[in-house]
Scaffold this motif. Structure first.
Motif, PDB file in Angstrom:
ATOM      1  N   PHE A 136       0.850  -1.201   0.000  1.00 53.74           N
ATOM      2  CA  PHE A 136       0.000   0.000   0.000  1.00 53.74           C
ATOM      3  C   PHE A 136       0.883   1.247   0.000  1.00 53.74           C
ATOM      4  CE2 PHE A 136      -0.011  -1.207   4.590  1.00 53.74           C
ATOM      5  CZ  PHE A 136       0.485  -0.040   5.144  1.00 53.74           C
ATOM      6  N   GLY A 137       0.339   2.310  -0.564  1.00 52.09           N
ATOM      7  CA  GLY A 137       1.114   3.544  -0.745  1.00 52.09           C
ATOM      8  C   GLY A 137       1.491   3.723  -2.203  1.00 52.09           C
ATOM      9  N   PHE A 138       1.733   2.593  -2.874  1.00 52.82           N
ATOM     10  CA  PHE A 138       2.203   2.664  -4.256  1.00 52.82           C
ATOM     11  C   PHE A 138       1.148   3.271  -5.191  1.00 52.82           C
ATOM     12  CE2 PHE A 138       2.386   0.383  -8.423  1.00 52.82           C
ATOM     13  CZ  PHE A 138       3.478   1.044  -8.937  1.00 52.82           C
ATOM     14  N   TYR A 139      -0.041   2.706  -5.184  1.00 52.45           N
ATOM     15  CA  TYR A 139      -1.054   3.187  -6.137  1.00 52.45           C
ATOM     16  C   TYR A 139      -1.411   4.655  -5.891  1.00 52.45           C
ATOM     17  CZ  TYR A 139      -2.028  -0.937  -8.911  1.00 52.45           C
ATOM     18  OH  TYR A 139      -1.919  -1.965  -9.803  1.00 52.45           O
ATOM     19  N   THR A 140      -1.458   5.050  -4.621  1.00 54.35           N
ATOM     20  CA  THR A 140      -1.785   6.456  -4.339  1.00 54.35           C
ATOM     21  C   THR A 140      -0.704   7.365  -4.922  1.00 54.35           C
ATOM     22  OG1 THR A 140      -2.812   5.714  -2.285  1.00 54.35           O
ATOM     23  CG2 THR A 140      -2.439   8.078  -2.513  1.00 54.35           C
ATOM     24  N   SER A 141       0.551   6.972  -4.741  1.00 55.51           N
ATOM     25  CA  SER A 141       1.650   7.787  -5.268  1.00 55.51           C
ATOM     26  C   SER A 141       1.581   7.887  -6.786  1.00 55.51           C
ATOM     27  CB  SER A 141       2.994   7.162  -4.912  1.00 55.51           C
ATOM     28  OG  SER A 141       3.133   7.130  -3.547  1.00 55.51           O
ATOM     29  N   VAL A 142       1.260   6.765  -7.412  1.00 55.87           N
ATOM     30  CA  VAL A 142       1.187   6.777  -8.872  1.00 55.87           C
ATOM     31  C   VAL A 142       0.024   7.673  -9.344  1.00 55.87           C
ATOM     32  CG1 VAL A 142       0.755   5.345 -10.901  1.00 55.87           C
ATOM     33  CG2 VAL A 142       2.342   4.562  -9.168  1.00 55.87           C
ATOM     34  N   GLU A 143      -1.103   7.618  -8.621  1.00 55.07           N
ATOM     35  CA  GLU A 143      -2.236   8.494  -8.975  1.00 55.07           C
ATOM     36  C   GLU A 143      -1.800   9.960  -8.951  1.00 55.07           C
ATOM     37  OE1 GLU A 143      -5.394   7.960  -9.809  1.00 55.07           O
ATOM     38  OE2 GLU A 143      -5.631   5.823  -9.368  1.00 55.07           O
ATOM     39  N   VAL A 144      -1.056  10.319  -7.909  1.00 58.93           N
ATOM     40  CA  VAL A 144      -0.605  11.710  -7.765  1.00 58.93           C
ATOM     41  C   VAL A 144       0.351  12.065  -8.905  1.00 58.93           C
ATOM     42  CG1 VAL A 144       0.651  13.318  -6.263  1.00 58.93           C
ATOM     43  CG2 VAL A 144      -0.905  11.660  -5.254  1.00 58.93           C
ATOM     44  N   ALA A 145       1.248  11.134  -9.227  1.00 65.16           N
ATOM     45  CA  ALA A 145       2.243  11.402 -10.281  1.00 65.16           C
ATOM     46  C   ALA A 145       1.566  11.481 -11.656  1.00 65.16           C
ATOM     47  CB  ALA A 145       3.323  10.331 -10.261  1.00 65.16           C
ATOM     48  N   VAL A 146       0.569  10.643 -11.889  1.00 65.91           N
ATOM     49  CA  VAL A 146      -0.146  10.693 -13.178  1.00 65.91           C
ATOM     50  C   VAL A 146      -0.885  12.029 -13.297  1.00 65.91           C
ATOM     51  CG1 VAL A 146      -2.089   9.693 -14.474  1.00 65.91           C
ATOM     52  CG2 VAL A 146      -0.333   8.200 -13.514  1.00 65.91           C
ATOM     53  N   ASP A 147      -1.468  12.469 -12.197  1.00 64.02           N
ATOM     54  CA  ASP A 147      -2.146  13.769 -12.217  1.00 64.02           C
ATOM     55  C   ASP A 147      -1.150  14.884 -12.564  1.00 64.02           C
ATOM     56  OD1 ASP A 147      -4.454  15.556 -11.528  1.00 64.02           O
ATOM     57  OD2 ASP A 147      -3.026  16.244 -10.011  1.00 64.02           O
ATOM     58  N   ALA A 148       0.043  14.797 -11.971  1.00 67.33           N
ATOM     59  CA  ALA A 148       1.074  15.807 -12.256  1.00 67.33           C
ATOM     60  C   ALA A 148       1.454  15.765 -13.736  1.00 67.33           C
ATOM     61  CB  ALA A 148       2.309  15.556 -11.383  1.00 67.33           C
ATOM     62  N   LEU A 149       1.587  14.568 -14.273  1.00 71.21           N
ATOM     63  CA  LEU A 149       1.984  14.423 -15.678  1.00 71.21           C
ATOM     64  C   LEU A 149       0.905  15.016 -16.602  1.00 71.21           C
ATOM     65  CD1 LEU A 149       4.388  13.187 -17.276  1.00 71.21           C
ATOM     66  CD2 LEU A 149       2.954  11.178 -17.659  1.00 71.21           C
TER      67      LEU A 149
END
Ligand code: F6P
Length: 338
Positions: A136-149
């Protein structure tokens, strides 16, 4: 029966959900739960935190950790392991739950080998722990990074630029890989593969001709042949963000292509905010499982996601080697680099 819980290493979304899962399940067995603050530091110093139903019932959606976190390594602190064992006695703790990544769980394993009744709950935004399919933690981080992208895409398109997004992930490229594929990047650099800057620039020029802009995702741990080790933490890890990989790659691209290039570092923004439903569910389930493991006497193991089941796997399976991006994943990535 009294159990203690701690959260070690870097925080990530889902830690509070896991603590909630532990306390709720402990109530079913009539166990008392206390927290140690700041990971192993609190266990060494005897800094405790009350963990009753009222302390955890409203935290399922809260990022960070109510127990605080640190990267303290008890095995390099004078009498660290002995002080932990004294505190376990002093606070009448029968079993310990360590929530953490490879460093924290590595300490948990060593303490288990010294006789401490310990179970692990795996977490890390890097998703680099073996023995579990996801942390856990991984998918949330990726969501944030995709939003940034997505946001960088708007500005890159407007200015006909190349923009680099540097993401965390340490020696593993999972965050960069998922962000790049799910966010539609034009090139992705991960630590598992030596960067081919020539190939990247040729490719980016094609993207520019076709659509006028390009996006690159770079993992902070990518090999740019920097010799200096820099500042390291108590587990010997370099603080990779300081290497400035995003800027380094942006410089190479603008020199080689003559195209205006910018880089953005998302950094710790990736580690904050409410956990996604996937991360909440995984954290709650692994928290519950950890208490079940104590009830069943399954010590020296962690509550891991294997397929769709949460199951007990030896701590040694998690800490013996890092889970890195392999060839199959790199082949999948290449499908989307057209
Ligand atoms: O391990 C999680 C992580 O976020 C890594 O991706 C990153 O390299 C590191 O922690 C940053 O550590 P700190 O929060 O100590 O700067």
């Amino acid at each position: 029966m009294r159990i203690a819980v701690l959260t070690g290493g870097g925080d990530c979304p889902g830690l509070n959900s896991a603590i909630r899962g532990i306390v709720y399940r402990a109530i079913d067995f009539g166990y008392d739960v206390i927290g140690f603050e700041e990971g192993w530091k609190g266990a060494i110093e005897g800094k405790t935190h009350r963990l009753s139903l009222v302390d955890v019932e409203e935290i399922v959606n809260q990022g960070g950790t109510i127990l605080f976190a640190s990267r303290t390594n008890p095995f390099i602190v004078e009498n660290g392991p002995d002080r932990i064992m004294e505190n376990l006695k002093k606070f009448e703790i029968d079993a310990l739950i360590a929530i953490g990544g490879d460093d924290t769980l590595g300490v948990a394993l060593k303490l288990y080998q010294l006789g401490v009744k310990v179970v692990g709950v795996p977490k890390t935004m890097d998703n680099d722990l073996s023995g579990t399919d996801f942390t856990f933690g991984f998918y949330t981080s990726v969501e944030v990074a995709v939003d940034a992208l997505n946001r960088l895409k708007d500005t890159a398109k407007s200015h006909k630029r190349i923009i680099i997004l540097e993401v965390m992930g340490r020696e593993a490229g999972w965050v960069a890989l998922y962000t790049g594929i799910a966010g539609g990047a034009d090139w992705v650099l991960v630590p598992e593969e030596k960067p081919d800057f020539e190939a990247m620039c040729t490719h980016l020029m094609k993207d520019l001709e076709r659509k006028g802009y390009a996006l690159v995702v770079v993992s902070e741990g990518v090999d740019i042949s920097l010799e200096e080790k820099g500042e390291v933490d108590q587990f010997g890890h370099t603080l990779l963000q300081k290497r400035g990989v995003g800027d380094f790659v942006a410089d190479i691209i603008s020199k080689k292509t003559g195209i205006s290039t910018r880089s953005a570092v998302i950094g710790h923004i990736q580690r904050g905010g409410p956990p996604t439903v996937f991360d909440r569910m995984l954290a709650l389930r692994t928290g519950v499982k950890a208490v079940d493991m104590i009830q069943n006497g399954e010590f020296g193991k962690m509550a891991a996601l294997v397929g769709s089941e949460v199951t007990a796997v030896p701590l040694g399976d998690a800490t013996s080697k890092l889970k890195l991006v392999d060839k199959n994943w790199l082949d999948l990535l290449r499908v989307f680099l057209k």
